[in-house]
Motif scaffolding. Structure first.
Motif, PDB file in Angstrom:
ATOM      1  N   UNK A   1      74.676  11.608  73.714  1.00 23.84           N
ATOM      2  CA  UNK A   1      74.887  11.901  72.168  1.00 23.84           C
ATOM      3  C   UNK A   1      76.349  11.495  71.817  1.00 23.84           C
ATOM      4  N   UNK A   2      77.431  11.282  72.945  1.00 23.91           N
ATOM      5  CA  UNK A   2      78.723  10.722  72.796  1.00 23.91           C
ATOM      6  C   UNK A   2      78.982   9.801  73.938  1.00 23.91           C
ATOM      7  N   UNK A   3      79.986   8.910  73.564  1.00 26.59           N
ATOM      8  CA  UNK A   3      80.684   8.065  74.648  1.00 26.59           C
ATOM      9  C   UNK A   3      81.995   8.200  74.442  1.00 26.59           C
ATOM     10  N   UNK A   4      82.719   8.034  75.501  1.00 25.15           N
ATOM     11  CA  UNK A   4      84.378   8.232  75.327  1.00 25.15           C
ATOM     12  C   UNK A   4      85.088   7.193  76.092  1.00 25.15           C
ATOM     13  N   UNK A   5      85.991   6.578  75.901  1.00 23.33           N
ATOM     14  CA  UNK A   5      86.818   5.841  76.495  1.00 23.33           C
ATOM     15  C   UNK A   5      88.245   6.373  76.674  1.00 23.33           C
ATOM     16  N   UNK A   6      88.431   6.601  78.168  1.00 20.13           N
ATOM     17  CA  UNK A   6      89.861   7.042  78.305  1.00 20.13           C
ATOM     18  C   UNK A   6      90.553   6.202  79.106  1.00 20.13           C
ATOM     19  N   UNK A   7      90.413   5.011  78.995  1.00 23.43           N
ATOM     20  CA  UNK A   7      91.154   3.919  79.751  1.00 23.43           C
ATOM     21  C   UNK A   7      92.548   4.085  79.355  1.00 23.43           C
ATOM     22  N   UNK A   8      92.904   4.358  77.992  1.00 22.39           N
ATOM     23  CA  UNK A   8      94.212   4.446  77.699  1.00 22.39           C
ATOM     24  C   UNK A   8      94.879   5.690  78.258  1.00 22.39           C
ATOM     25  N   UNK A   9      94.387   6.784  78.027  1.00 21.01           N
ATOM     26  CA  UNK A   9      94.859   7.836  78.455  1.00 21.01           C
ATOM     27  C   UNK A   9      93.769   8.688  79.637  1.00 21.01           C
ATOM     28  N   UNK A  10      93.635   8.336  80.598  1.00 18.55           N
ATOM     29  CA  UNK A  10      92.589   9.001  81.601  1.00 18.55           C
ATOM     30  C   UNK A  10      92.698  10.478  81.728  1.00 18.55           C
ATOM     31  N   UNK A  11      91.509  11.019  81.955  1.00 13.33           N
ATOM     32  CA  UNK A  11      91.695  12.329  81.906  1.00 13.33           C
ATOM     33  C   UNK A  11      91.304  13.117  83.426  1.00 13.33           C
ATOM     34  N   UNK A  12      91.967  13.953  83.778  1.00 19.26           N
ATOM     35  CA  UNK A  12      92.065  14.304  85.232  1.00 19.26           C
ATOM     36  C   UNK A  12      90.725  14.826  85.496  1.00 19.26           C
ATOM     37  N   UNK A  13      90.060  14.724  86.714  1.00 18.96           N
ATOM     38  CA  UNK A  13      88.944  15.160  87.306  1.00 18.96           C
ATOM     39  C   UNK A  13      89.212  16.596  87.752  1.00 18.96           C
ATOM     40  N   UNK A  14      88.628  17.760  87.210  1.00 21.11           N
ATOM     41  CA  UNK A  14      89.005  19.093  87.863  1.00 21.11           C
ATOM     42  C   UNK A  14      87.883  20.191  87.947  1.00 21.11           C
ATOM     43  N   UNK A  15      86.594  19.867  87.295  1.00 23.19           N
ATOM     44  CA  UNK A  15      85.407  20.939  87.579  1.00 23.19           C
ATOM     45  C   UNK A  15      85.887  22.227  87.559  1.00 23.19           C
ATOM     46  N   UNK A  16      86.368  22.559  86.122  1.00 22.60           N
ATOM     47  CA  UNK A  16      86.980  23.763  85.923  1.00 22.60           C
ATOM     48  C   UNK A  16      85.762  24.893  86.101  1.00 22.60           C
TER      49      UNK A  16
END
Length: 143
Positions: A108-123
């Motif tokens: 239902x959504x796609x996101x591009x984080x190439x300009x501001x990568x988001x950390x992998x955390x698995x909260x």
């Protein structure tokens, strides 16, 4: 324009790959399990401003509805992750989010984080597989 094309390529890698998923934690048949899978056969080297980094497809299905850092609700997602092996961390650069668990239905959504990568955390995931995934991805591969 360069970043836009890069993002399309990354999402395309997620969409068109026929990966051999390896389950790091959870159960890919159980909709109520927190499940993390990686595609170890499709680890690639990325050139990030002169530094070598590795990238891999990763997908996650959560036991309950969640909301990401951008307010996107999801039960599961497929993503492209880049590893900074020297720093020992991983970051999302693209993702497709599903309302259903186990990557069912259409995203239902796609996101591009190439300009501001988001950390992998698995909260809130126990045991948290982040460090294990980073170690495995950054381990030198034997030929």
């Amino acid at each position: 324009m360069k970043h836009w094309l890069l993002a399309i390529g990354m999402v395309g890698c997620i969409a068109h790959a026929q990966p051999g998923w390896f389950t790091v934690t959870g159960d890919p048949q159980d909709k109520l399990a927190d499940t993390v899978q990686v595609d170890p056969d499709r680890v690639t080297l990325q050139d990030t401003s002169g530094d070598a980094a590795k990238a891999m497809n990763l997908r996650v299905s959560r036991a309950a509805q969640r909301v990401n850092w951008d307010g996107i609700p999801y039960r599961s997602y497929e993503s492209r992750v880049v590893f900074d092996c020297q720093a020992g961390r991983a970051s999302y650069v693209a993702a497709r989010f599903y309302a259903q668990p186990l990557w069912q239905g259409e995203p239902h959504r796609s996101a591009d984080y190439s300009n501001a990568p988001k950390p992998v955390r698995f909260l809130d995931m126990k045991p948290n597989p982040t460090a294990r995934i980073v170690r495995a991805a950054c381990r030198p591969r034997s030929s």
